[in-house]
Design a protein around this motif. Sequence first.
Motif, PDB file in Angstrom:
ATOM      1  N   GLU A  52      53.523  -1.872 -40.216  1.00 45.64           N
ATOM      2  CA  GLU A  52      52.237  -1.830 -40.908  1.00 45.64           C
ATOM      3  C   GLU A  52      52.383  -1.729 -42.419  1.00 45.64           C
ATOM      4  O   GLU A  52      51.428  -2.016 -43.144  1.00 45.64           O
ATOM      5  N   ILE A  53      53.546  -1.323 -42.907  1.00 46.86           N
ATOM      6  CA  ILE A  53      53.738  -1.293 -44.359  1.00 46.86           C
ATOM      7  C   ILE A  53      54.569  -2.495 -44.824  1.00 46.86           C
ATOM      8  O   ILE A  53      55.043  -2.531 -45.957  1.00 46.86           O
ATOM      9  N   GLY A  54      54.716  -3.474 -43.935  1.00 46.20           N
ATOM     10  CA  GLY A  54      55.352  -4.724 -44.325  1.00 46.20           C
ATOM     11  C   GLY A  54      56.846  -4.795 -44.131  1.00 46.20           C
ATOM     12  O   GLY A  54      57.499  -5.715 -44.660  1.00 46.20           O
ATOM     13  N   CYS A  55      57.417  -3.877 -43.372  1.00 47.05           N
ATOM     14  CA  CYS A  55      58.859  -3.932 -43.104  1.00 47.05           C
ATOM     15  C   CYS A  55      59.157  -4.964 -42.027  1.00 47.05           C
ATOM     16  O   CYS A  55      58.299  -5.290 -41.200  1.00 47.05           O
ATOM     17  N   ARG A  56      60.375  -5.470 -42.034  1.00 48.52           N
ATOM     18  CA  ARG A  56      60.851  -6.374 -40.988  1.00 48.52           C
ATOM     19  C   ARG A  56      61.523  -5.504 -39.929  1.00 48.52           C
ATOM     20  O   ARG A  56      62.655  -5.061 -40.098  1.00 48.52           O
ATOM     21  N   VAL A  57      60.812  -5.252 -38.850  1.00 45.11           N
ATOM     22  CA  VAL A  57      61.218  -4.255 -37.860  1.00 45.11           C
ATOM     23  C   VAL A  57      61.792  -4.925 -36.617  1.00 45.11           C
ATOM     24  O   VAL A  57      61.227  -5.890 -36.090  1.00 45.11           O
ATOM     25  N   VAL A  58      62.934  -4.404 -36.164  1.00 48.37           N
ATOM     26  CA  VAL A  58      63.515  -4.854 -34.903  1.00 48.37           C
ATOM     27  C   VAL A  58      63.802  -3.644 -34.023  1.00 48.37           C
ATOM     28  O   VAL A  58      64.050  -2.542 -34.518  1.00 48.37           O
ATOM     29  N   ILE A  59      63.731  -3.855 -32.729  1.00 43.03           N
ATOM     30  CA  ILE A  59      64.055  -2.828 -31.743  1.00 43.03           C
ATOM     31  C   ILE A  59      65.356  -3.233 -31.081  1.00 43.03           C
ATOM     32  O   ILE A  59      65.451  -4.328 -30.503  1.00 43.03           O
ATOM     33  N   GLY A  60      66.380  -2.391 -31.179  1.00 42.32           N
ATOM     34  CA  GLY A  60      67.678  -2.752 -30.628  1.00 42.32           C
ATOM     35  C   GLY A  60      68.399  -1.574 -30.018  1.00 42.32           C
ATOM     36  O   GLY A  60      68.282  -0.443 -30.493  1.00 42.32           O
ATOM     37  N   GLU A  61      69.132  -1.857 -28.960  1.00 39.80           N
ATOM     38  CA  GLU A  61      69.931  -0.839 -28.282  1.00 39.80           C
ATOM     39  C   GLU A  61      71.052  -1.534 -27.525  1.00 39.80           C
ATOM     40  O   GLU A  61      70.904  -2.696 -27.106  1.00 39.80           O
ATOM     41  N   ASP A  62      72.172  -0.854 -27.369  1.00 36.46           N
ATOM     42  CA  ASP A  62      73.257  -1.363 -26.542  1.00 36.46           C
ATOM     43  C   ASP A  62      73.609  -0.303 -25.513  1.00 36.46           C
ATOM     44  O   ASP A  62      73.980   0.818 -25.877  1.00 36.46           O
ATOM     45  N   PRO A  63      73.511  -0.622 -24.231  1.00 31.32           N
ATOM     46  CA  PRO A  63      73.670   0.379 -23.168  1.00 31.32           C
ATOM     47  C   PRO A  63      75.135   0.619 -22.794  1.00 31.32           C
ATOM     48  O   PRO A  63      76.055   0.296 -23.542  1.00 31.32           O
ATOM     49  N   GLU A  64      75.336   1.189 -21.632  1.00 29.63           N
ATOM     50  CA  GLU A  64      76.674   1.440 -21.099  1.00 29.63           C
ATOM     51  C   GLU A  64      77.504   0.153 -21.106  1.00 29.63           C
ATOM     52  O   GLU A  64      76.974  -0.949 -20.941  1.00 29.63           O
ATOM     53  N   CYS A  65      78.811   0.313 -21.268  1.00 31.79           N
ATOM     54  CA  CYS A  65      79.710  -0.847 -21.419  1.00 31.79           C
ATOM     55  C   CYS A  65      79.582  -1.856 -20.285  1.00 31.79           C
ATOM     56  O   CYS A  65      79.648  -3.066 -20.513  1.00 31.79           O
ATOM     57  N   PHE A  66      79.431  -1.360 -19.066  1.00 32.79           N
ATOM     58  CA  PHE A  66      79.495  -2.239 -17.901  1.00 32.79           C
ATOM     59  C   PHE A  66      78.145  -2.853 -17.544  1.00 32.79           C
ATOM     60  O   PHE A  66      78.033  -3.582 -16.556  1.00 32.79           O
ATOM     61  N   LEU A  67      77.118  -2.599 -18.342  1.00 36.09           N
ATOM     62  CA  LEU A  67      75.793  -3.139 -18.058  1.00 36.09           C
ATOM     63  C   LEU A  67      75.500  -4.345 -18.941  1.00 36.09           C
ATOM     64  O   LEU A  67      75.980  -4.445 -20.068  1.00 36.09           O
ATOM     65  N   ARG A  68      74.712  -5.266 -18.420  1.00 37.03           N
ATOM     66  CA  ARG A  68      74.246  -6.399 -19.208  1.00 37.03           C
ATOM     67  C   ARG A  68      73.105  -5.925 -20.107  1.00 37.03           C
ATOM     68  O   ARG A  68      72.072  -5.478 -19.616  1.00 37.03           O
ATOM     69  N   SER A  69      73.311  -6.030 -21.406  1.00 35.52           N
ATOM     70  CA  SER A  69      72.323  -5.506 -22.339  1.00 35.52           C
ATOM     71  C   SER A  69      70.966  -6.187 -22.180  1.00 35.52           C
ATOM     72  O   SER A  69      69.920  -5.538 -22.292  1.00 35.52           O
ATOM     73  N   GLU A  70      70.969  -7.482 -21.900  1.00 32.48           N
ATOM     74  CA  GLU A  70      69.695  -8.180 -21.755  1.00 32.48           C
ATOM     75  C   GLU A  70      68.896  -7.661 -20.566  1.00 32.48           C
ATOM     76  O   GLU A  70      67.654  -7.603 -20.606  1.00 32.48           O
ATOM     77  N   ASP A  71      69.592  -7.247 -19.501  1.00 29.29           N
ATOM     78  CA  ASP A  71      68.897  -6.711 -18.329  1.00 29.29           C
ATOM     79  C   ASP A  71      68.297  -5.342 -18.628  1.00 29.29           C
ATOM     80  O   ASP A  71      67.176  -5.032 -18.197  1.00 29.29           O
ATOM     81  N   VAL A  72      69.038  -4.514 -19.354  1.00 29.87           N
ATOM     82  CA  VAL A  72      68.529  -3.178 -19.690  1.00 29.87           C
ATOM     83  C   VAL A  72      67.334  -3.280 -20.630  1.00 29.87           C
ATOM     84  O   VAL A  72      66.317  -2.599 -20.454  1.00 29.87           O
ATOM     85  N   LEU A  73      67.418  -4.157 -21.628  1.00 29.21           N
ATOM     86  CA  LEU A  73      66.302  -4.344 -22.545  1.00 29.21           C
ATOM     87  C   LEU A  73      65.068  -4.834 -21.804  1.00 29.21           C
ATOM     88  O   LEU A  73      63.943  -4.381 -22.061  1.00 29.21           O
ATOM     89  N   ALA A  74      65.267  -5.741 -20.861  1.00 34.59           N
ATOM     90  CA  ALA A  74      64.138  -6.255 -20.088  1.00 34.59           C
ATOM     91  C   ALA A  74      63.519  -5.162 -19.227  1.00 34.59           C
ATOM     92  O   ALA A  74      62.289  -5.096 -19.082  1.00 34.59           O
ATOM     93  N   SER A  75      64.352  -4.301 -18.676  1.00 28.39           N
ATOM     94  CA  SER A  75      63.829  -3.246 -17.815  1.00 28.39           C
ATOM     95  C   SER A  75      62.962  -2.252 -18.590  1.00 28.39           C
ATOM     96  O   SER A  75      62.070  -1.619 -18.034  1.00 28.39           O
TER      97      SER A  75
END
Length: 208
Positions: A52-75
């Motif tokens: 809302e104050i004009g920042c370029r905002v992203v949401i990011g996380e990397d899960p446990e090593c053995f998990l597919r990050s795209e699946d966790v983000l989707a969940s």
Amino acid sequence: GGPNAFASKGDRVLIKPNWWWYRELAGTGGSANVYSTTDGRMVVAAARMFSEIGCRVVIGEDPECFLRSEDVLASHRASELAGMSGSAAINMRLNGFRSVPTAGGKLFDSMRIFNDALDADLIVNLPVMKTNFLTTMTCSLKNMKGVIPPVEKRAFHQRGLDQGIADLATVIKPRLNIVEGIIGHDIWGNSIKPVGCIVAGDNPLSTD
């Protein structure tokens, strides 16, 4: 001072929740683990505050090593939450990492860290208030383990997790840490504790 005390229009802001596991599986079998991941409402509120104050905002996380990050983000409905907050959901594994020297690290002379974290003008750290088998507690400092790739996570566990987290703190210093303590998670008894608080600070160690 609100969000303007931490960022300005055009700044790159990384919202870093604690999504270490699949949201829909965390509570399987009545487990209290569902409370061990950051509530999506916290993520939306933090992201919206800066978009809302004009920042370029992203949401990011990397899960446990053995998990597919795209699946966790989707969940965790990352893309949906991003759409609700004027931000974008990213998979940090796809955007690469680079090795940087640690300033006074005792165990690691250098560390591999995702580009999205290194290039952010501000990291908004959104950990959960909970205990942990390996580090007794996990909060602001340990949540930053999600900005290192799987190869570095394995090195932390092989060489010394506690000191690895401490060395990481010499490089990555989130200036806004908001701890979700709505429901505390006690891993020792796999139980939940209604705490009903949110703790915020500009220093992860002090916040913890």
